[in-house]
Design a protein around this motif. Structure first.
Motif, PDB file in Angstrom:
ATOM      1  N   TRP A  19      54.918 -44.728  65.320  1.00  0.00           N
ATOM      2  CA  TRP A  19      54.414 -46.020  64.884  1.00  0.00           C
ATOM      3  C   TRP A  19      53.147 -45.833  64.066  1.00  0.00           C
ATOM      4  O   TRP A  19      52.335 -44.971  64.372  1.00  0.00           O
ATOM      5  CB  TRP A  19      54.139 -46.915  66.098  1.00  0.00           C
ATOM      6  CG  TRP A  19      55.372 -47.200  66.876  1.00  0.00           C
ATOM      7  CD1 TRP A  19      55.761 -46.618  68.039  1.00  0.00           C
ATOM      8  CD2 TRP A  19      56.408 -48.123  66.530  1.00  0.00           C
ATOM      9  NE1 TRP A  19      56.967 -47.126  68.441  1.00  0.00           N
ATOM     10  CE2 TRP A  19      57.386 -48.047  67.543  1.00  0.00           C
ATOM     11  CE3 TRP A  19      56.595 -49.000  65.464  1.00  0.00           C
ATOM     12  CZ2 TRP A  19      58.545 -48.826  67.508  1.00  0.00           C
ATOM     13  CZ3 TRP A  19      57.749 -49.770  65.433  1.00  0.00           C
ATOM     14  CH2 TRP A  19      58.704 -49.684  66.444  1.00  0.00           C
ATOM     15  N   LYS A  21      49.379 -46.335  62.601  1.00  0.00           N
ATOM     16  CA  LYS A  21      48.092 -46.727  63.193  1.00  0.00           C
ATOM     17  C   LYS A  21      47.663 -48.052  62.584  1.00  0.00           C
ATOM     18  O   LYS A  21      48.153 -48.478  61.548  1.00  0.00           O
ATOM     19  CB  LYS A  21      47.033 -45.658  62.921  1.00  0.00           C
ATOM     20  CG  LYS A  21      47.397 -44.280  63.446  1.00  0.00           C
ATOM     21  CD  LYS A  21      47.402 -44.248  64.947  1.00  0.00           C
ATOM     22  CE  LYS A  21      47.757 -42.862  65.435  1.00  0.00           C
ATOM     23  NZ  LYS A  21      48.477 -42.866  66.670  1.00  0.00           N
ATOM     24  N   ARG A  22      46.708 -48.704  63.217  1.00  0.00           N
ATOM     25  CA  ARG A  22      46.246 -50.028  62.773  1.00  0.00           C
ATOM     26  C   ARG A  22      45.768 -50.006  61.321  1.00  0.00           C
ATOM     27  O   ARG A  22      46.111 -50.866  60.534  1.00  0.00           O
ATOM     28  CB  ARG A  22      45.126 -50.501  63.694  1.00  0.00           C
ATOM     29  CG  ARG A  22      44.671 -51.923  63.468  1.00  0.00           C
ATOM     30  CD  ARG A  22      43.553 -52.228  64.426  1.00  0.00           C
ATOM     31  NE  ARG A  22      43.398 -53.468  65.074  1.00  0.00           N
ATOM     32  CZ  ARG A  22      44.273 -54.366  65.452  1.00  0.00           C
ATOM     33  NH1 ARG A  22      45.520 -54.188  65.205  1.00  0.00           N
ATOM     34  NH2 ARG A  22      43.940 -55.466  66.073  1.00  0.00           N
ATOM     35  N   GLN A  23      44.968 -49.009  60.958  1.00  0.00           N
ATOM     36  CA  GLN A  23      44.420 -48.908  59.601  1.00  0.00           C
ATOM     37  C   GLN A  23      45.540 -48.709  58.571  1.00  0.00           C
ATOM     38  O   GLN A  23      45.535 -49.321  57.507  1.00  0.00           O
ATOM     39  CB  GLN A  23      43.421 -47.747  59.532  1.00  0.00           C
ATOM     40  CG  GLN A  23      42.713 -47.621  58.205  1.00  0.00           C
ATOM     41  CD  GLN A  23      41.770 -48.772  57.925  1.00  0.00           C
ATOM     42  OE1 GLN A  23      41.352 -49.481  58.835  1.00  0.00           O
ATOM     43  NE2 GLN A  23      41.454 -48.975  56.671  1.00  0.00           N
ATOM     44  N   GLU A  24      46.506 -47.851  58.897  1.00  0.00           N
ATOM     45  CA  GLU A  24      47.630 -47.594  57.987  1.00  0.00           C
ATOM     46  C   GLU A  24      48.480 -48.851  57.808  1.00  0.00           C
ATOM     47  O   GLU A  24      48.897 -49.176  56.700  1.00  0.00           O
ATOM     48  CB  GLU A  24      48.475 -46.455  58.546  1.00  0.00           C
ATOM     49  CG  GLU A  24      49.619 -46.035  57.666  1.00  0.00           C
ATOM     50  CD  GLU A  24      50.458 -44.940  58.295  1.00  0.00           C
ATOM     51  OE1 GLU A  24      51.440 -44.541  57.649  1.00  0.00           O
ATOM     52  OE2 GLU A  24      50.154 -44.504  59.429  1.00  0.00           O
ATOM     53  N   LEU A  25      48.704 -49.560  58.883  1.00  0.00           N
ATOM     54  CA  LEU A  25      49.472 -50.797  58.827  1.00  0.00           C
ATOM     55  C   LEU A  25      48.754 -51.841  57.982  1.00  0.00           C
ATOM     56  O   LEU A  25      49.363 -52.531  57.154  1.00  0.00           O
ATOM     57  CB  LEU A  25      49.711 -51.331  60.238  1.00  0.00           C
ATOM     58  CG  LEU A  25      50.521 -52.613  60.360  1.00  0.00           C
ATOM     59  CD1 LEU A  25      51.943 -52.395  59.866  1.00  0.00           C
ATOM     60  CD2 LEU A  25      50.521 -53.080  61.808  1.00  0.00           C
ATOM     61  N   PHE A  26      47.439 -51.956  58.146  1.00  0.00           N
ATOM     62  CA  PHE A  26      46.627 -52.908  57.388  1.00  0.00           C
ATOM     63  C   PHE A  26      46.692 -52.595  55.897  1.00  0.00           C
ATOM     64  O   PHE A  26      46.908 -53.472  55.064  1.00  0.00           O
ATOM     65  CB  PHE A  26      45.177 -52.865  57.892  1.00  0.00           C
ATOM     66  CG  PHE A  26      44.268 -53.835  57.209  1.00  0.00           C
ATOM     67  CD1 PHE A  26      44.333 -55.191  57.489  1.00  0.00           C
ATOM     68  CD2 PHE A  26      43.345 -53.388  56.280  1.00  0.00           C
ATOM     69  CE1 PHE A  26      43.496 -56.090  56.861  1.00  0.00           C
ATOM     70  CE2 PHE A  26      42.496 -54.278  55.643  1.00  0.00           C
ATOM     71  CZ  PHE A  26      42.579 -55.636  55.932  1.00  0.00           C
ATOM     72  N   ARG A  27      46.524 -51.304  55.544  1.00  0.00           N
ATOM     73  CA  ARG A  27      46.578 -50.893  54.135  1.00  0.00           C
ATOM     74  C   ARG A  27      47.953 -51.158  53.534  1.00  0.00           C
ATOM     75  O   ARG A  27      48.059 -51.650  52.400  1.00  0.00           O
ATOM     76  CB  ARG A  27      46.236 -49.410  53.993  1.00  0.00           C
ATOM     77  CG  ARG A  27      44.791 -49.191  53.590  1.00  0.00           C
ATOM     78  CD  ARG A  27      44.501 -47.746  53.274  1.00  0.00           C
ATOM     79  NE  ARG A  27      44.195 -47.060  54.538  1.00  0.00           N
ATOM     80  CZ  ARG A  27      44.806 -45.970  54.964  1.00  0.00           C
ATOM     81  NH1 ARG A  27      45.716 -45.379  54.248  1.00  0.00           N
ATOM     82  NH2 ARG A  27      44.493 -45.437  56.128  1.00  0.00           N
ATOM     83  N   THR A  29      50.154 -53.387  54.491  1.00  0.00           N
ATOM     84  CA  THR A  29      50.333 -54.832  54.379  1.00  0.00           C
ATOM     85  C   THR A  29      49.602 -55.370  53.161  1.00  0.00           C
ATOM     86  O   THR A  29      50.152 -56.180  52.395  1.00  0.00           O
ATOM     87  CB  THR A  29      49.832 -55.532  55.651  1.00  0.00           C
ATOM     88  OG1 THR A  29      50.533 -55.014  56.776  1.00  0.00           O
ATOM     89  CG2 THR A  29      50.048 -57.031  55.572  1.00  0.00           C
TER      90      THR A  29
END
Length: 59
Positions: A19, A21-27, A29
């Motif tokens: 899954w 990471k939060r930072q990767e998901l934010f970028r 998105t």
């Protein structure tokens, strides 16, 4: 029996998933949203240009 095996397999496979990471998901998105907005603007401009061209031809 087959349904229980299916859900057991799904559970095992979901544990293997890497899954983001939060930072990767934010970028990711933000990249998707920016791309959609830019394409929307691009197609709006192209649409206005084609519409103007058609109006000029038909007049």
């Amino acid at each position: 029996m087959r349904l229980t095996n299916f859900f057991g397999d799904v559970t095992r496979e979901m544990k293997k998933v890497s899954w983001p990471k939060r930072q990767e998901l934010f970028r990711s998105t933000l990249t998707v949203i920016a791309t959609v907005v830019l394409f929307g603007i691009f197609f709006a401009v192209v649409d206005m240009g084609i519409s103007s061209l058609i109006r000029l031809v038909l007049e």
